[in-house]
Design a protein around this motif. Structure first.
Motif, PDB file in Angstrom:
ATOM      1  N   GLY A  17       4.314  -9.836   6.933  1.00 60.99           N
ATOM      2  CA  GLY A  17       3.972 -11.249   6.896  1.00 60.99           C
ATOM      3  C   GLY A  17       2.725 -11.579   7.690  1.00 60.99           C
ATOM      4  N   THR A  18       2.180 -10.600   8.444  1.00 63.48           N
ATOM      5  CA  THR A  18       0.977 -10.882   9.210  1.00 63.48           C
ATOM      6  C   THR A  18      -0.216 -10.087   8.715  1.00 63.48           C
ATOM      7  OG1 THR A  18       1.401  -9.140  10.832  1.00 63.48           O
ATOM      8  CG2 THR A  18       2.381 -11.300  11.248  1.00 63.48           C
ATOM      9  N   MET A  19       0.039  -9.070   7.884  1.00 64.94           N
ATOM     10  CA  MET A  19      -1.068  -8.296   7.350  1.00 64.94           C
ATOM     11  C   MET A  19      -1.754  -9.119   6.265  1.00 64.94           C
ATOM     12  SD  MET A  19      -1.267  -5.318   8.838  1.00 64.94           S
ATOM     13  CE  MET A  19      -2.119  -4.285   7.673  1.00 64.94           C
ATOM     14  N   SER A  20      -2.980  -9.459   6.474  1.00 63.45           N
ATOM     15  CA  SER A  20      -3.678 -10.296   5.513  1.00 63.45           C
ATOM     16  C   SER A  20      -4.273  -9.445   4.413  1.00 63.45           C
ATOM     17  CB  SER A  20      -4.809 -11.064   6.213  1.00 63.45           C
ATOM     18  OG  SER A  20      -5.731 -10.170   6.786  1.00 63.45           O
ATOM     19  N   ALA A  21      -4.404 -10.036   3.262  1.00 64.96           N
ATOM     20  CA  ALA A  21      -5.075  -9.352   2.172  1.00 64.96           C
ATOM     21  C   ALA A  21      -6.554  -9.218   2.500  1.00 64.96           C
ATOM     22  CB  ALA A  21      -4.890 -10.149   0.867  1.00 64.96           C
ATOM     23  N   ALA A  22      -7.192  -8.262   1.828  1.00 60.58           N
ATOM     24  CA  ALA A  22      -8.597  -8.021   2.113  1.00 60.58           C
ATOM     25  C   ALA A  22      -9.422  -9.282   1.856  1.00 60.58           C
ATOM     26  CB  ALA A  22      -9.108  -6.887   1.228  1.00 60.58           C
ATOM     27  N   ARG A 262       4.618  14.664   2.171  1.00 56.84           N
ATOM     28  CA  ARG A 262       3.649  14.828   1.080  1.00 56.84           C
ATOM     29  C   ARG A 262       3.542  13.577   0.230  1.00 56.84           C
ATOM     30  NH1 ARG A 262      -0.166  18.749   1.806  1.00 56.84           N
ATOM     31  NH2 ARG A 262       0.844  20.575   2.697  1.00 56.84           N
ATOM     32  N   THR A 263       4.473  12.632   0.401  1.00 54.00           N
ATOM     33  CA  THR A 263       4.411  11.351  -0.304  1.00 54.00           C
ATOM     34  C   THR A 263       3.930  10.275   0.650  1.00 54.00           C
ATOM     35  OG1 THR A 263       6.141  11.832  -1.929  1.00 54.00           O
ATOM     36  CG2 THR A 263       5.797   9.525  -1.367  1.00 54.00           C
ATOM     37  N   VAL A 264       3.049   9.418   0.141  1.00 54.62           N
ATOM     38  CA  VAL A 264       2.553   8.300   0.925  1.00 54.62           C
ATOM     39  C   VAL A 264       2.672   7.031   0.090  1.00 54.62           C
ATOM     40  CG1 VAL A 264       0.158   8.625   0.202  1.00 54.62           C
ATOM     41  CG2 VAL A 264       0.636   7.519   2.374  1.00 54.62           C
ATOM     42  N   ALA A 265       3.084   5.937   0.740  1.00 56.67           N
ATOM     43  CA  ALA A 265       3.124   4.632   0.090  1.00 56.67           C
ATOM     44  C   ALA A 265       1.795   3.929   0.333  1.00 56.67           C
ATOM     45  CB  ALA A 265       4.278   3.796   0.632  1.00 56.67           C
ATOM     46  N   VAL A 266       1.243   3.318  -0.717  1.00 53.89           N
ATOM     47  CA  VAL A 266      -0.091   2.733  -0.667  1.00 53.89           C
ATOM     48  C   VAL A 266      -0.085   1.365  -1.318  1.00 53.89           C
ATOM     49  CG1 VAL A 266      -1.200   5.011  -0.719  1.00 53.89           C
ATOM     50  CG2 VAL A 266      -0.720   3.798  -2.874  1.00 53.89           C
ATOM     51  N   ASP A 267      -1.234   0.716  -1.254  1.00 57.22           N
ATOM     52  CA  ASP A 267      -1.452  -0.539  -1.965  1.00 57.22           C
ATOM     53  C   ASP A 267      -2.082  -0.196  -3.317  1.00 57.22           C
ATOM     54  OD1 ASP A 267      -2.217  -2.980  -2.965  1.00 57.22           O
ATOM     55  OD2 ASP A 267      -3.154  -3.687  -1.112  1.00 57.22           O
ATOM     56  N   PRO A 268      -1.342  -0.361  -4.428  1.00 60.15           N
ATOM     57  CA  PRO A 268      -1.884   0.030  -5.734  1.00 60.15           C
ATOM     58  C   PRO A 268      -3.061  -0.822  -6.196  1.00 60.15           C
ATOM     59  CG  PRO A 268       0.231  -1.063  -5.983  1.00 60.15           C
ATOM     60  CD  PRO A 268       0.035  -0.852  -4.506  1.00 60.15           C
ATOM     61  N   THR A 296       5.180   2.411  -2.877  1.00 60.17           N
ATOM     62  CA  THR A 296       4.564   1.154  -2.437  1.00 60.17           C
ATOM     63  C   THR A 296       5.492   0.499  -1.415  1.00 60.17           C
ATOM     64  OG1 THR A 296       5.616  -0.103  -4.217  1.00 60.17           O
ATOM     65  CG2 THR A 296       3.434   0.811  -4.666  1.00 60.17           C
ATOM     66  N   GLY A 297       5.062  -0.616  -0.840  1.00 56.37           N
ATOM     67  CA  GLY A 297       5.884  -1.361   0.104  1.00 56.37           C
ATOM     68  C   GLY A 297       5.320  -2.753   0.280  1.00 56.37           C
ATOM     69  N   SER A 298       6.189  -3.714   0.575  1.00 54.72           N
ATOM     70  CA  SER A 298       5.755  -5.108   0.604  1.00 54.72           C
ATOM     71  C   SER A 298       4.747  -5.395   1.704  1.00 54.72           C
ATOM     72  CB  SER A 298       6.967  -6.029   0.763  1.00 54.72           C
ATOM     73  OG  SER A 298       7.649  -5.763   1.976  1.00 54.72           O
ATOM     74  N   ALA A 299       4.733  -4.594   2.778  1.00 53.62           N
ATOM     75  CA  ALA A 299       3.758  -4.806   3.855  1.00 53.62           C
ATOM     76  C   ALA A 299       2.618  -3.812   3.795  1.00 53.62           C
ATOM     77  CB  ALA A 299       4.450  -4.712   5.216  1.00 53.62           C
ATOM     78  N   ILE A 300       2.580  -3.012   2.745  1.00 54.83           N
ATOM     79  CA  ILE A 300       1.514  -2.016   2.610  1.00 54.83           C
ATOM     80  C   ILE A 300       0.407  -2.653   1.781  1.00 54.83           C
ATOM     81  CG2 ILE A 300       0.983   0.375   2.003  1.00 54.83           C
ATOM     82  CD1 ILE A 300       3.171  -0.073   4.160  1.00 54.83           C
ATOM     83  N   LYS A 301      -0.482  -3.335   2.464  1.00 56.58           N
ATOM     84  CA  LYS A 301      -1.541  -4.091   1.809  1.00 56.58           C
ATOM     85  C   LYS A 301      -2.880  -3.709   2.423  1.00 56.58           C
ATOM     86  CE  LYS A 301       1.387  -6.389  -0.689  1.00 56.58           C
ATOM     87  NZ  LYS A 301       1.548  -6.036  -2.120  1.00 56.58           N
ATOM     88  N   GLN A 304      -6.995   0.765   3.384  1.00 58.66           N
ATOM     89  CA  GLN A 304      -6.761   1.803   4.388  1.00 58.66           C
ATOM     90  C   GLN A 304      -5.384   1.645   5.050  1.00 58.66           C
ATOM     91  OE1 GLN A 304      -8.798   4.559   5.558  1.00 58.66           O
ATOM     92  NE2 GLN A 304      -9.644   4.196   3.528  1.00 58.66           N
ATOM     93  N   ARG A 305      -4.438   1.158   4.287  1.00 61.50           N
ATOM     94  CA  ARG A 305      -3.075   0.947   4.786  1.00 61.50           C
ATOM     95  C   ARG A 305      -2.145   1.923   4.082  1.00 61.50           C
ATOM     96  NH1 ARG A 305       0.856   0.806   7.057  1.00 61.50           N
ATOM     97  NH2 ARG A 305       2.296  -0.913   7.500  1.00 61.50           N
ATOM     98  N   ALA A 306      -1.357   2.686   4.817  1.00 61.55           N
ATOM     99  CA  ALA A 306      -0.486   3.676   4.190  1.00 61.55           C
ATOM    100  C   ALA A 306       0.779   3.887   5.023  1.00 61.55           C
ATOM    101  CB  ALA A 306      -1.218   5.001   4.015  1.00 61.55           C
ATOM    102  N   ASP A 307       1.836   4.256   4.333  1.00 60.28           N
ATOM    103  CA  ASP A 307       3.143   4.513   4.924  1.00 60.28           C
ATOM    104  C   ASP A 307       3.531   5.944   4.546  1.00 60.28           C
ATOM    105  OD1 ASP A 307       5.040   3.311   6.514  1.00 60.28           O
ATOM    106  OD2 ASP A 307       6.049   2.244   4.896  1.00 60.28           O
ATOM    107  N   ILE A 308       3.783   6.787   5.521  1.00 63.42           N
ATOM    108  CA  ILE A 308       4.058   8.204   5.287  1.00 63.42           C
ATOM    109  C   ILE A 308       5.561   8.435   5.264  1.00 63.42           C
ATOM    110  CG2 ILE A 308       3.766  10.545   6.212  1.00 63.42           C
ATOM    111  CD1 ILE A 308       1.149   9.504   7.526  1.00 63.42           C
ATOM    112  N   PHE A 309       6.053   9.136   4.244  1.00 62.51           N
ATOM    113  CA  PHE A 309       7.483   9.411   4.128  1.00 62.51           C
ATOM    114  C   PHE A 309       7.856  10.609   4.997  1.00 62.51           C
ATOM    115  CE2 PHE A 309      11.064  11.519   1.785  1.00 62.51           C
ATOM    116  CZ  PHE A 309      12.032  10.601   2.155  1.00 62.51           C
ATOM    117  N   PHE A 310       8.828  10.392   5.909  1.00 60.57           N
ATOM    118  CA  PHE A 310       9.203  11.414   6.878  1.00 60.57           C
ATOM    119  C   PHE A 310      10.505  12.129   6.552  1.00 60.57           C
ATOM    120  CE2 PHE A 310       5.804   9.813   9.369  1.00 60.57           C
ATOM    121  CZ  PHE A 310       5.515  10.793  10.317  1.00 60.57           C
ATOM    122  N   GLY A 311      11.181  11.777   5.461  1.00 60.67           N
ATOM    123  CA  GLY A 311      12.391  12.488   5.101  1.00 60.67           C
ATOM    124  C   GLY A 311      13.646  11.669   5.311  1.00 60.67           C
ATOM    125  N   THR A 312      14.777  12.372   5.467  1.00 64.35           N
ATOM    126  CA  THR A 312      16.099  11.750   5.498  1.00 64.35           C
ATOM    127  C   THR A 312      16.755  11.944   6.860  1.00 64.35           C
ATOM    128  OG1 THR A 312      16.424  12.086   3.124  1.00 64.35           O
ATOM    129  CG2 THR A 312      18.401  11.814   4.456  1.00 64.35           C
TER     130      THR A 312
END
Length: 347
Positions: A17-22, A262-268, A296-301, A304-312
């Protein structure tokens, strides 16, 4: 892993909610592979294997042809260097890497004195009316009783709340079997960050808040903690995910299993889903490796914003929850597509 509101958790409950769009038009800079710090030392074959998991779903002709070539690639590094160019995309915002994971809870298919907190399927009336009842309405009334909507029961209400924030996870049953659940819908109310609420109250300062800090506080203050959880009106329902074997990762935005580190969530809006992405993450534990943009993710906007998957599981959750690091990210694009981004490109 998509759906729900997991990114609100994964950015420390404070960035959502605080990450602004480009605010500026993106710029593109084509890099050389020699510019990528650590490129030669990476396991390119592992990245290629993950790329093959989802590249068949890419529609554009250039991606389809590269996917076909990838299936017969003998030398993974040579494949990427021959057919791609790294592109640094900037939108004027600083790079930020966070982490996410798949929670694993202890649970049972039947309730008892230990397993008392149900995971519900989405009721039809919640599908028909949005917004439906709030979290408080659902949990403090008998509206869900006697409807056969329970998937399983778990032993920890706090972990269940976090599972709802994450949107998917695994339930380990007493006999050792594993039940995977995924996002099945929501009640239509906006997510309200409980981390932000604790900061607003003056309980913590913003830099102190993390998922583990919140869990510890709720458990140490059961009455106030329950009220804190109820202050978030959003409520997530689940579905059983039977199409994914327990040994594989959860489903990402491309409806395919995602892979640890090896998977990363990004802003498409900036990074095509399915594209290889070179990550150079700074921080206490630097990470330089080739990943695939499969989520993807709702705060991944942002570019240069990315979320790295760390497993279970818990260990992955601790590692993911500590991550809030700078760095840079390059998208590997097919050569012609990469050069077409340049303003002076002439066809």
């Amino acid at each position: 892993m998509t759906g729900g509101i997991r990114a609100a958790l994964l950015t420390g409950f404070l960035l959502a909610g605080t990450m602004s769009a480009a605010q500026t038009d993106p710029t593109y800079r084509i890099m050389e592979f020699s510019d990528l710090d650590g490129w030669a030392e990476d396991d390119h074959a592992s990245a290629l294997s993950v790329f093959l998991d989802t590249c068949g779903d890419l529609d554009d002709p250039d991606w389809r042809s590269l996917c076909g070539l990838a299936r017969d690639a003998g030398d993974a590094r040579a494949f990427f260097e021959l057919f791609f160019r790294p592109v640094l995309i900037s939108d004027g915002e600083d790079a930020l890497f966070t982490g996410y994971f798949e929670p694993e809870l202890d649970g049972s298919l039947r309730p008892d004195a230990r397993f008392r907190y149900p995971l519900y399927r989405m009721p039809q009336d919640a599908r028909d009316l949005s917004p439906w009842l709030t979290r408080r309405d659902i949990l403090t009334s008998d509206v869900m009783q006697g409807r056969g909507l329970e998937i399983a029961w778990v032993d920890d209400a706090v972990e269940l709340f976090f599972l709802q924030v994450q949107g998917s996870g695994r339930i380990r049953l007493p006999d050792g079997r594993v039940l995977r659940v995924g996002y099945g819908g929501a009640n239509g109310h906006p997510y309200r960050s409980i981390g932000q609420e604790l900061v607003r109250r003056g309980t913590f300062q913003a830099h102190q808040v993390s998922a583990q800090v919140i869990k510890n506080w709720v458990r140490a203050n059961p009455s106030e903690g329950q009220e804190l959880l109820l202050s978030n009106p959003s409520y997530v329902f689940f579905r059983e995910v039977n199409e994914v074997p327990p040994h594989r990762g959860p489903l990402g935005a491309m409806n395919r299993s995602i892979t640890t580190l090896r998977t990363v969530a990004v802003d498409p809006a900036f990074v095509p889903l399915g594209a290889p992405v070179w990550v150079e993450k700074g921080g206490q534990i630097p990470l330089h490796r080739l990943m695939i943009a499969q989520d993807t993710g709702s705060a991944i906007k942002g570019a240069q914003r990315a979320d790295i998957f760390f497993g279970t599981g818990d260990a992955a959750g601790r590692r993911a929850g500590q991550l809030k690091d700078p760095g840079r990210m390059m998208v590997l694009l097919p050569i012609q597509r990469a050069y077409a981004l340049l303003p002076d490109h002439v066809l």
